[in-house]
Design a protein around this motif. Structure first.
Motif, PDB file in Angstrom:
ATOM      1  N   GLU A 155       0.783  -1.329   0.268  1.00 16.28           N
ATOM      2  CA  GLU A 155       0.081  -0.071  -0.183  1.00 16.28           C
ATOM      3  C   GLU A 155       0.855   1.288   0.047  1.00 16.28           C
ATOM      4  OE1 GLU A 155       0.125  -1.785   4.302  1.00 16.28           O
ATOM      5  OE2 GLU A 155      -0.013  -2.394   2.083  1.00 16.28           O
ATOM      6  N   ALA A 156       2.100   1.162   0.168  1.00 17.19           N
ATOM      7  CA  ALA A 156       2.997   2.257   0.168  1.00 17.19           C
ATOM      8  C   ALA A 156       4.372   2.046  -0.653  1.00 17.19           C
ATOM      9  CB  ALA A 156       3.715   2.734   1.693  1.00 17.19           C
ATOM     10  N   PRO A 157       4.141   1.630  -2.071  1.00 18.40           N
ATOM     11  CA  PRO A 157       5.357   1.321  -2.891  1.00 18.40           C
ATOM     12  C   PRO A 157       6.385   2.209  -3.136  1.00 18.40           C
ATOM     13  CG  PRO A 157       3.414   1.884  -4.074  1.00 18.40           C
ATOM     14  CD  PRO A 157       2.764   1.770  -2.820  1.00 18.40           C
ATOM     15  N   ALA A 158       5.823   3.824  -2.766  1.00 21.34           N
ATOM     16  CA  ALA A 158       6.832   4.624  -3.077  1.00 21.34           C
ATOM     17  C   ALA A 158       7.936   4.545  -2.004  1.00 21.34           C
ATOM     18  CB  ALA A 158       6.146   6.105  -2.937  1.00 21.34           C
ATOM     19  N   ALA A 159       7.897   3.790  -1.088  1.00 21.21           N
ATOM     20  CA  ALA A 159       8.801   3.643   0.284  1.00 21.21           C
ATOM     21  C   ALA A 159      10.158   3.064  -0.372  1.00 21.21           C
ATOM     22  CB  ALA A 159       8.420   3.059   1.231  1.00 21.21           C
ATOM     23  N   CYS A 160       9.957   2.296  -1.755  1.00 23.87           N
ATOM     24  CA  CYS A 160      11.081   1.661  -2.029  1.00 23.87           C
ATOM     25  C   CYS A 160      11.922   2.733  -3.014  1.00 23.87           C
ATOM     26  CB  CYS A 160      10.469   0.359  -3.289  1.00 23.87           C
ATOM     27  SG  CYS A 160       9.974  -0.871  -2.380  1.00 23.87           S
ATOM     28  N   PRO A 161      13.411   2.344  -3.125  1.00 19.09           N
ATOM     29  CA  PRO A 161      14.269   3.242  -3.943  1.00 19.09           C
ATOM     30  C   PRO A 161      13.859   3.374  -5.190  1.00 19.09           C
ATOM     31  CG  PRO A 161      15.472   1.416  -2.300  1.00 19.09           C
ATOM     32  CD  PRO A 161      13.905   1.221  -2.321  1.00 19.09           C
ATOM     33  N   SER A 162      14.243   4.402  -5.592  1.00 17.82           N
ATOM     34  CA  SER A 162      13.959   4.642  -7.154  1.00 17.82           C
ATOM     35  C   SER A 162      14.648   3.550  -8.117  1.00 17.82           C
ATOM     36  CB  SER A 162      14.967   5.939  -7.673  1.00 17.82           C
ATOM     37  OG  SER A 162      14.622   6.137  -8.999  1.00 17.82           O
ATOM     38  N   GLY A 163      14.073   2.810  -8.968  1.00 14.95           N
ATOM     39  CA  GLY A 163      14.386   1.825  -9.704  1.00 14.95           C
ATOM     40  C   GLY A 163      13.986   0.611  -9.083  1.00 14.95           C
ATOM     41  N   HIS A 164      13.176   0.540  -8.031  1.00 21.43           N
ATOM     42  CA  HIS A 164      12.811  -0.620  -7.262  1.00 21.43           C
ATOM     43  C   HIS A 164      11.403  -0.962  -7.404  1.00 21.43           C
ATOM     44  CE1 HIS A 164      17.008  -0.527  -5.758  1.00 21.43           C
ATOM     45  NE2 HIS A 164      16.887  -1.575  -5.331  1.00 21.43           N
ATOM     46  N   THR A 165      10.696  -2.066  -7.714  1.00 18.95           N
ATOM     47  CA  THR A 165       9.276  -2.154  -7.332  1.00 18.95           C
ATOM     48  C   THR A 165       8.851  -3.037  -6.259  1.00 18.95           C
ATOM     49  OG1 THR A 165       9.310  -2.051  -9.723  1.00 18.95           O
ATOM     50  CG2 THR A 165       7.145  -2.932  -8.508  1.00 18.95           C
ATOM     51  N   CYS A 166       7.915  -2.631  -5.107  1.00 17.23           N
ATOM     52  CA  CYS A 166       7.325  -3.369  -4.365  1.00 17.23           C
ATOM     53  C   CYS A 166       6.662  -4.529  -4.852  1.00 17.23           C
ATOM     54  CB  CYS A 166       6.585  -2.647  -3.390  1.00 17.23           C
ATOM     55  SG  CYS A 166       6.043  -3.337  -1.904  1.00 17.23           S
ATOM     56  N   THR A 167       7.161  -5.877  -4.634  1.00 12.61           N
ATOM     57  CA  THR A 167       6.535  -7.031  -5.261  1.00 12.61           C
ATOM     58  C   THR A 167       6.176  -8.026  -4.121  1.00 12.61           C
ATOM     59  OG1 THR A 167       8.280  -6.695  -7.114  1.00 12.61           O
ATOM     60  CG2 THR A 167       7.209  -8.918  -6.775  1.00 12.61           C
ATOM     61  N   ASP A 168       4.820  -8.542  -4.473  1.00  9.75           N
ATOM     62  CA  ASP A 168       4.614  -9.581  -3.314  1.00  9.75           C
ATOM     63  C   ASP A 168       5.195 -10.900  -3.380  1.00  9.75           C
ATOM     64  OD1 ASP A 168       3.073 -10.070  -1.360  1.00  9.75           O
ATOM     65  OD2 ASP A 168       1.066 -10.111  -2.271  1.00  9.75           O
ATOM     66  N   ASP A 169       5.035 -11.695  -2.567  1.00 12.04           N
ATOM     67  CA  ASP A 169       5.682 -12.878  -2.219  1.00 12.04           C
ATOM     68  C   ASP A 169       5.053 -13.742  -1.169  1.00 12.04           C
ATOM     69  OD1 ASP A 169       8.051 -14.365  -3.288  1.00 12.04           O
ATOM     70  OD2 ASP A 169       8.305 -14.602  -1.368  1.00 12.04           O
ATOM     71  N   PRO A 170       5.107 -14.890  -1.196  1.00  6.40           N
ATOM     72  CA  PRO A 170       4.340 -15.688   0.300  1.00  6.40           C
ATOM     73  C   PRO A 170       5.563 -15.301   1.410  1.00  6.40           C
ATOM     74  CG  PRO A 170       4.797 -17.379  -1.750  1.00  6.40           C
ATOM     75  CD  PRO A 170       5.219 -16.119  -2.447  1.00  6.40           C
ATOM     76  N   ASP A 171       6.611 -14.816   1.097  1.00  4.78           N
ATOM     77  CA  ASP A 171       7.238 -14.382   2.403  1.00  4.78           C
ATOM     78  C   ASP A 171       7.109 -13.069   2.785  1.00  4.78           C
ATOM     79  OD1 ASP A 171       8.575 -16.906   2.906  1.00  4.78           O
ATOM     80  OD2 ASP A 171      10.172 -16.418   1.542  1.00  4.78           O
ATOM     81  N   GLY A 172       6.178 -12.154   1.942  1.00  7.29           N
ATOM     82  CA  GLY A 172       6.131 -10.850   2.226  1.00  7.29           C
ATOM     83  C   GLY A 172       6.349 -10.064   1.219  1.00  7.29           C
ATOM     84  N   PRO A 173       5.875  -8.999   1.067  1.00  2.07           N
ATOM     85  CA  PRO A 173       6.512  -8.077  -0.326  1.00  2.07           C
ATOM     86  C   PRO A 173       7.796  -7.395   0.168  1.00  2.07           C
ATOM     87  CG  PRO A 173       4.902  -6.739   0.885  1.00  2.07           C
ATOM     88  CD  PRO A 173       4.785  -8.305   1.483  1.00  2.07           C
ATOM     89  N   GLY A 174       8.744  -7.380  -0.997  1.00  2.00           N
ATOM     90  CA  GLY A 174      10.034  -6.621  -0.932  1.00  2.00           C
ATOM     91  C   GLY A 174      10.263  -5.654  -2.224  1.00  2.00           C
ATOM     92  N   CYS A 175      11.575  -4.771  -1.989  1.00  5.26           N
ATOM     93  CA  CYS A 175      11.728  -3.979  -2.911  1.00  5.26           C
ATOM     94  C   CYS A 175      12.570  -4.741  -3.860  1.00  5.26           C
ATOM     95  CB  CYS A 175      12.420  -2.880  -2.365  1.00  5.26           C
ATOM     96  SG  CYS A 175      11.411  -1.857  -1.256  1.00  5.26           S
ATOM     97  N   VAL A 176      12.102  -5.037  -5.168  1.00  2.83           N
ATOM     98  CA  VAL A 176      12.885  -5.775  -6.101  1.00  2.83           C
ATOM     99  C   VAL A 176      13.423  -4.782  -7.103  1.00  2.83           C
ATOM    100  CG1 VAL A 176      12.640  -7.644  -8.025  1.00  2.83           C
ATOM    101  CG2 VAL A 176      11.389  -7.969  -6.010  1.00  2.83           C
ATOM    102  N   PRO A 177      14.743  -5.026  -7.377  1.00  6.21           N
ATOM    103  CA  PRO A 177      15.377  -3.987  -8.467  1.00  6.21           C
ATOM    104  C   PRO A 177      14.877  -4.270  -9.753  1.00  6.21           C
ATOM    105  CG  PRO A 177      16.996  -5.771  -7.568  1.00  6.21           C
ATOM    106  CD  PRO A 177      15.598  -5.876  -6.646  1.00  6.21           C
ATOM    107  N   ASP A 178      15.018  -3.325 -10.400  1.00  8.10           N
ATOM    108  CA  ASP A 178      14.589  -3.236 -11.908  1.00  8.10           C
ATOM    109  C   ASP A 178      15.713  -3.131 -12.839  1.00  8.10           C
ATOM    110  OD1 ASP A 178      13.662  -3.233 -14.594  1.00  8.10           O
ATOM    111  OD2 ASP A 178      11.922  -1.959 -14.359  1.00  8.10           O
ATOM    112  N   CYS A 179      16.218  -4.224 -13.530  1.00  8.43           N
ATOM    113  CA  CYS A 179      17.783  -3.788 -14.053  1.00  8.43           C
ATOM    114  C   CYS A 179      17.550  -3.200 -15.364  1.00  8.43           C
ATOM    115  CB  CYS A 179      18.355  -5.218 -14.249  1.00  8.43           C
ATOM    116  SG  CYS A 179      17.374  -6.376 -15.428  1.00  8.43           S
ATOM    117  N   THR A 180      16.300  -2.911 -16.045  1.00  5.56           N
ATOM    118  CA  THR A 180      16.090  -2.099 -16.953  1.00  5.56           C
ATOM    119  C   THR A 180      16.290  -0.654 -16.790  1.00  5.56           C
ATOM    120  OG1 THR A 180      13.699  -1.894 -16.704  1.00  5.56           O
ATOM    121  CG2 THR A 180      14.575  -3.798 -18.224  1.00  5.56           C
ATOM    122  N   LYS A 181      16.243  -0.362 -15.582  1.00  2.60           N
ATOM    123  CA  LYS A 181      16.456   1.120 -15.006  1.00  2.60           C
ATOM    124  C   LYS A 181      17.731   1.440 -14.459  1.00  2.60           C
ATOM    125  CE  LYS A 181      11.419   1.591 -14.220  1.00  2.60           C
ATOM    126  NZ  LYS A 181      10.343   1.874 -13.159  1.00  2.60           N
TER     127      LYS A 181
END
Length: 215
Positions: free
Chosen positions: A73-99
């Motif tokens: 609900e607060a994806p902007a908390a991730c650093p620039s170039g990262h996406t808050c991605t859901d997972d069974p262990d809980g969401p995390g800030c996943v880096p986007d290598c295209t950026k």
């Protein structure tokens, strides 16, 4: 086997609560596993194998990368170039290598599910090169390495949905695909870079899969 935890606080110090993938679409179970050694941004094992392939305390292994937790609900908390991605262990800030690009010696590789990841070694050209009609792009990856190949989609209840020299095996989730048939008495019968392994949940079918031991 039942779950023994729901969050890290339910485990002893030095252990963390993680969802174990069962190879089916059923609800995963959660177990306490030792905290690992991998730092944020480093590659990690999707399933717990050892401390050397697991993430440090407070991190989550998502898309085989150690990530910091986030709130959907607060994806902007991730650093620039990262996406808050859901997972069974809980969401995390996943880096986007295209950026963000990749470290020297690695390349940004697209995966069939749409995300991209930095890999040190890549074999195969799908999904950038589309598979033929009736085929899907298969992936086997771990610790910064990935093998990509096209395989025919099949129905495990219909043996004739694969060529005679192939078997219908599990391809993730509820999907199945054709694998080259091999002799389970000779694990090297598939050729360089491949190994003969079980490709069915009931261990009844053997097919050629990328070798996890290839240097």
């Amino acid at each position: 086997m039942a779950s023994e935890c729901e969050e890290d606080a339910h485990c002893f110090p030095g252990f963390t609560c993680r969802a174990l993938k069962t190879g089916t679409s059923s609800t995963p179970i959660r177990r306490c596993v030792p905290v690992g050694e991998r730092r944020e941004g480093e590659s990690c094992d999707a399933d717990y194998i050892s401390r050397t392939g697991a993430c440090r305390e407070g991190l989550r292994c998502i898309q085989q990368v150690c990530t910091v937790p986030c709130q959907l609900e607060a994806p902007a908390a991730c650093p620039s170039g990262h996406t808050c991605t859901d997972d069974p262990d809980g969401p995390g800030c996943v880096p986007d290598c295209t950026k963000l690009g990749c470290p020297q010696g690695q390349q940004c590789k697209r995966f069939p599910e749409g995300n991209s990841r930095c890999l040190a070694r890549v074999s195969g050209s799908c999904p950038e090169t589309p598979c033929a009609e009736g085929e899907r792009c298969m992936v086997d990856s771990s610790r910064g390495r990935g093998t990509f190949w096209c395989a025919r989609v099949c129905n495990p209840l219909r043996p004739d949905s694969c060529p005679s020299d192939h078997v219908c095996g599990w391809a993730g989730g509820t999907r199945s695909a054709c694998f080259r048939r091999c002799d389970h008495r000779d694990l090297d019968s598939c050729g360089p870079g491949w190994m003969c392994a079980t490709v069915a949940e009931d261990l009844s079918q053997w097919g050629c899969t990328p070798s996890a031991f290839e240097p």
